[in-house]
Design an enzyme around this catalytic site. Sequence first.
Site, PDB file in Angstrom:
ATOM      1  N   GLU A 227      26.357 -52.954 -20.768  1.00  0.00           N
ATOM      2  CA  GLU A 227      25.829 -51.838 -21.812  1.00  0.00           C
ATOM      3  C   GLU A 227      26.881 -50.863 -22.083  1.00  0.00           C
ATOM      4  O   GLU A 227      27.234 -51.146 -22.926  1.00  0.00           O
ATOM      5  CB  GLU A 227      25.191 -51.467 -20.962  1.00  0.00           C
ATOM      6  CG  GLU A 227      23.811 -51.765 -21.009  1.00  0.00           C
ATOM      7  CD  GLU A 227      22.504 -50.479 -20.802  1.00  0.00           C
ATOM      8  OE1 GLU A 227      22.282 -49.710 -21.054  1.00  0.00           O
ATOM      9  OE2 GLU A 227      22.795 -50.525 -18.774  1.00  0.00           O
TER      10      GLU A 227
ATOM     11  N   LEU B  50      58.067 -21.395 -14.810  1.00  0.00           N
ATOM     12  CA  LEU B  50      57.740 -20.666 -14.172  1.00  0.00           C
ATOM     13  C   LEU B  50      58.416 -20.304 -13.133  1.00  0.00           C
ATOM     14  O   LEU B  50      59.531 -21.249 -12.723  1.00  0.00           O
ATOM     15  CB  LEU B  50      56.573 -20.926 -13.265  1.00  0.00           C
ATOM     16  CG  LEU B  50      55.373 -20.773 -13.901  1.00  0.00           C
ATOM     17  CD1 LEU B  50      53.777 -21.598 -12.734  1.00  0.00           C
ATOM     18  CD2 LEU B  50      54.562 -19.959 -14.250  1.00  0.00           C
TER      19      LEU B  50
ATOM     20  N   GLU C 119      46.583 -22.741  -7.039  1.00  0.00           N
ATOM     21  CA  GLU C 119      47.257 -24.157  -7.661  1.00  0.00           C
ATOM     22  C   GLU C 119      47.505 -24.879  -7.190  1.00  0.00           C
ATOM     23  O   GLU C 119      49.145 -24.981  -7.173  1.00  0.00           O
ATOM     24  CB  GLU C 119      46.295 -24.371  -9.011  1.00  0.00           C
ATOM     25  CG  GLU C 119      45.597 -23.460  -9.502  1.00  0.00           C
ATOM     26  CD  GLU C 119      45.726 -22.881 -11.181  1.00  0.00           C
ATOM     27  OE1 GLU C 119      46.105 -24.083 -12.152  1.00  0.00           O
ATOM     28  OE2 GLU C 119      45.408 -21.872 -11.783  1.00  0.00           O
TER      29      GLU C 119
ATOM     30  N   LYS D 140      50.861 -27.737  -8.215  1.00  0.00           N
ATOM     31  CA  LYS D 140      51.740 -27.939  -8.973  1.00  0.00           C
ATOM     32  C   LYS D 140      52.225 -29.374  -9.245  1.00  0.00           C
ATOM     33  O   LYS D 140      52.735 -29.897  -8.050  1.00  0.00           O
ATOM     34  CB  LYS D 140      53.050 -26.927  -7.883  1.00  0.00           C
ATOM     35  CG  LYS D 140      54.248 -26.979 -10.125  1.00  0.00           C
ATOM     36  CD  LYS D 140      55.640 -25.755  -9.340  1.00  0.00           C
ATOM     37  CE  LYS D 140      56.525 -26.168 -10.472  1.00  0.00           C
ATOM     38  NZ  LYS D 140      57.019 -27.284 -10.992  1.00  0.00           N
TER      39      LYS D 140
ATOM     40  N   ASP E 116      53.460 -32.873  -9.563  1.00  0.00           N
ATOM     41  CA  ASP E 116      54.504 -33.872 -10.466  1.00  0.00           C
ATOM     42  C   ASP E 116      54.537 -34.632 -11.103  1.00  0.00           C
ATOM     43  O   ASP E 116      54.577 -36.075 -10.944  1.00  0.00           O
ATOM     44  CB  ASP E 116      55.517 -34.632  -8.766  1.00  0.00           C
ATOM     45  CG  ASP E 116      57.124 -33.921  -8.800  1.00  0.00           C
ATOM     46  OD1 ASP E 116      57.399 -33.789 -11.139  1.00  0.00           O
ATOM     47  OD2 ASP E 116      57.671 -34.714  -8.696  1.00  0.00           O
TER      48      ASP E 116
ATOM     49  N   TYR F 149      45.423 -26.743 -16.470  1.00  0.00           N
ATOM     50  CA  TYR F 149      45.302 -25.699 -15.448  1.00  0.00           C
ATOM     51  C   TYR F 149      44.947 -24.053 -16.485  1.00  0.00           C
ATOM     52  O   TYR F 149      44.855 -22.963 -15.565  1.00  0.00           O
ATOM     53  CB  TYR F 149      46.682 -25.724 -14.274  1.00  0.00           C
ATOM     54  CG  TYR F 149      47.744 -26.089 -15.584  1.00  0.00           C
ATOM     55  CD1 TYR F 149      48.587 -27.316 -15.235  1.00  0.00           C
ATOM     56  CD2 TYR F 149      47.921 -24.636 -16.071  1.00  0.00           C
ATOM     57  CE1 TYR F 149      49.319 -27.593 -15.731  1.00  0.00           C
ATOM     58  CE2 TYR F 149      49.951 -24.981 -16.270  1.00  0.00           C
ATOM     59  CZ  TYR F 149      50.452 -26.292 -16.707  1.00  0.00           C
ATOM     60  OH  TYR F 149      51.386 -27.019 -17.485  1.00  0.00           O
TER      61      TYR F 149
ATOM     62  N   LYS G  51      57.844 -23.354  -4.520  1.00  0.00           N
ATOM     63  CA  LYS G  51      58.711 -25.214  -4.474  1.00  0.00           C
ATOM     64  C   LYS G  51      59.113 -25.481  -3.362  1.00  0.00           C
ATOM     65  O   LYS G  51      59.465 -24.417  -1.912  1.00  0.00           O
ATOM     66  CB  LYS G  51      59.642 -25.418  -5.199  1.00  0.00           C
ATOM     67  CG  LYS G  51      59.624 -24.958  -6.771  1.00  0.00           C
ATOM     68  CD  LYS G  51      59.341 -25.843  -7.097  1.00  0.00           C
ATOM     69  CE  LYS G  51      60.501 -26.753  -7.603  1.00  0.00           C
ATOM     70  NZ  LYS G  51      60.903 -27.867  -8.420  1.00  0.00           N
TER      71      LYS G  51
ATOM     72  N   CYS H 114      94.733 -47.297   8.919  1.00  0.00           N
ATOM     73  CA  CYS H 114      93.030 -47.794   8.939  1.00  0.00           C
ATOM     74  C   CYS H 114      93.048 -47.498  10.681  1.00  0.00           C
ATOM     75  O   CYS H 114      94.355 -47.638  11.688  1.00  0.00           O
ATOM     76  CB  CYS H 114      92.309 -49.316   9.567  1.00  0.00           C
ATOM     77  SG  CYS H 114      91.163 -49.428   9.840  1.00  0.00           S
TER      78      CYS H 114
ATOM     79  N   CYS I 254      92.181 -50.506  12.478  1.00  0.00           N
ATOM     80  CA  CYS I 254      93.391 -52.099  13.557  1.00  0.00           C
ATOM     81  C   CYS I 254      94.998 -51.509  13.068  1.00  0.00           C
ATOM     82  O   CYS I 254      95.320 -51.928  13.299  1.00  0.00           O
ATOM     83  CB  CYS I 254      93.032 -53.360  12.067  1.00  0.00           C
ATOM     84  SG  CYS I 254      93.585 -52.425  10.336  1.00  0.00           S
TER      85      CYS I 254
ATOM     86  N   CYS J 222      91.593 -50.791   3.669  1.00  0.00           N
ATOM     87  CA  CYS J 222      92.338 -51.154   4.759  1.00  0.00           C
ATOM     88  C   CYS J 222      92.075 -53.246   4.133  1.00  0.00           C
ATOM     89  O   CYS J 222      91.199 -53.512   4.037  1.00  0.00           O
ATOM     90  CB  CYS J 222      91.323 -51.229   5.943  1.00  0.00           C
ATOM     91  SG  CYS J 222      92.171 -52.756   7.257  1.00  0.00           S
TER      92      CYS J 222
ATOM     93  N   CYS K  10      90.779 -56.942  10.139  1.00  0.00           N
ATOM     94  CA  CYS K  10      90.277 -56.333  10.909  1.00  0.00           C
ATOM     95  C   CYS K  10      89.201 -56.215  11.700  1.00  0.00           C
ATOM     96  O   CYS K  10      88.665 -56.407  11.452  1.00  0.00           O
ATOM     97  CB  CYS K  10      90.623 -54.962   9.997  1.00  0.00           C
ATOM     98  SG  CYS K  10      89.575 -52.829  10.099  1.00  0.00           S
TER      99      CYS K  10
END
Length: 680
Positions: free
Chosen positions: A33, A81, A110, A112, A114, A215, A321, A414, A417, A430, A435
């Site tokens: 519809e 904020l 509330e 926050k 992201d 908000y 946070k 190294c 080795c 190296c 090695c």
Amino acid sequence: MDAKKRIEELAAELLKHQYLYYVRARPEISDEEYDRMFDALLRLEKRFPQYAGANSPSRRIGSDLDNAFPEKAHTVPVLSLDKVYQAEELEQWLLKTAAAAGGGAGFTVEEKIDGASIVLYYDRGELQYALTRGNGLLGNDVSANVRTISQVPLRIAESSPLAVRGEIYIMRGDFERFNSQVAEKYANPRNLAAGSLRNLKSSLAARVPLNIFVYEGFFQNGSGRDHLEILQRLLELGFRVNPHLGYFSADEAKRLLALRLFPGISAEPLTGLKEYLLRRAATRAEIPYDIDGLVIKVVEMDFRRELGTTAHHPRWAMAYKFDSPQGRTVLLDVQVQVGRNGRVTPVALLKPVALSGSTVTRATLHNQDYIDMLELGIGDEVSISKRGDVIPAVDEVLEKSEQAPGIYKLPDRCPFCQMPLVKEGAHHFCKNDACPERRRRMLEYFCAKEQMDIETLGEKTIAFLFAKGWVQSIPDIYRFDYGLLAGEEGFKEKKITRIRAAVEASKSRPFAKVLAALGFEGVASAVATALIANGFDSVEKIVACAKKNDWEAFARMEGIGEVTARLLVEHFSSPVNLKLIARLREIGLQFQAAGGGPERMDDSFAGQVWVVSGTFANFSPRSLAVTEIEKRGGKVAESVSSRTNFLLSGSHPGSKLARAEKLRIPIVTEGEFLKLLAGK
Ligand SMILES: [Zn+2]
């Protein structure tokens, strides 16, 4: 009926059903519809475009015209904020602010979200335009894209000017689905939401399943003495208000009133705040969209005005946070890692510290230049952060160690080795191909999920086999008798069977995987795929090109630059590498792409099993002889067995010749082989 009136009627009806479907999730009519009505409106608007309003429901599907995003001034304050990272800090803020209000104030908490911040501007009951937050004074007009979001009311039963702040976001599940279908991946749902708002074509924005929670409402008609009444009024006007709401007040009568307005919310005395914050932080993963914190706000408008704002933030709200983006810890030691290609990476070993929801004990230090830049030494107090939420990095030295102040220096040799390290560019290397650490890392890389995916040979098993001296090179993976593992701790019969099966199964990994798994510098998955796509679909073709020193043929391919092209020549003409390839080929790994490779010439070797051994004047690498056999329908096995039909023997054939003689298997010399190839 005249067209104008009919268009208006259809538009009003469709907007009502969009609201019932997308905001209330309670459709009153069937999809069919709805579609019929929508089609009728589109037809009429096409015939009478002069009557199609800016807020017609047809705007939801967007247009293919390029959007412009002109800057426009906000007419309501769009402040950011102030924020805290500890529940205790927020509790202190709450108590201080409540005391300033004389004890009777109420506070909402509330989510926050992201996502991407948006301000919707209405007048005379219609959405006029929608602006991004911008710098707080000027935002970008993204109206055409916002109109495609079905949850945004285009018309409202409020004729005076109204501005509404909200957050546009995308569900995590929708994000995963969308990201799996596009070539250029988005890092997170927030980036996708923000990117969609800035899509040049609103028809593209319409394809992203965006949501909105509002908000704050700025009513010009003075409606709403407090924040809860405003949220209630926004709900009535058809906006989506986040139902995950907390309410805190020392006044019990106010708490009851809040509960009457928003049944089902948490309405608690001020002492309940801290526990509420911690509970919400711990359960954030249970909601299907990302939140990065909670926002606490004074409910009473009079009191908000009294508190006022600083230059940047309102004094009546505070963000809590969840994730501290930075951590403070101590550098305990530096681990020197050597990669399969010899590159040395210093890794910081840190005193464990909580950061963005996980405990961090290691961080990358990149190279000596980076350490010098930080003036970092062992024992120093450092600040660390996660950039782009991936690998933590040490950002700066906060305090030098008192015991042993100094700057860390990579060793001259190294650690695995004892060969002197060589500095090239910013990194140390190296350069010793033998090695042990480089070889172990090479094996690890070869077996890893992204390459050959031999899942039974993980880092631990490889380290064990390597330390025992059983698996030292890639061919060893296929030659080692895993039966010898019986009796070793952690290797039950079942596990040994699984290892054998996984090693065997890896022989059928496609050429592109094998090519990348060899671990040649610069020849990762993308380059391997490019080579095959450009006709280098067998190792012979790559080797032939490399032997001619034709790096330009490689560089002609898209995605392969001169540096990589020259590396390809180097890798595929190096005797050591060619020997490795020949070995693996004999073992049965795939060195030609399915459907590619040498074309079948004839069936003169069909049904024959050959073993190739030794070196040849005309077939170097040896795999060229293998190709000739396969081109004629023959098979090539790695070792001589009673099923072998012929041994092709060059100079220095080794033990295979002796075994073939013992089994009385016909030996074919290079000269005889050339005659066979010529059909004689
Ligand atoms: Zn080394």
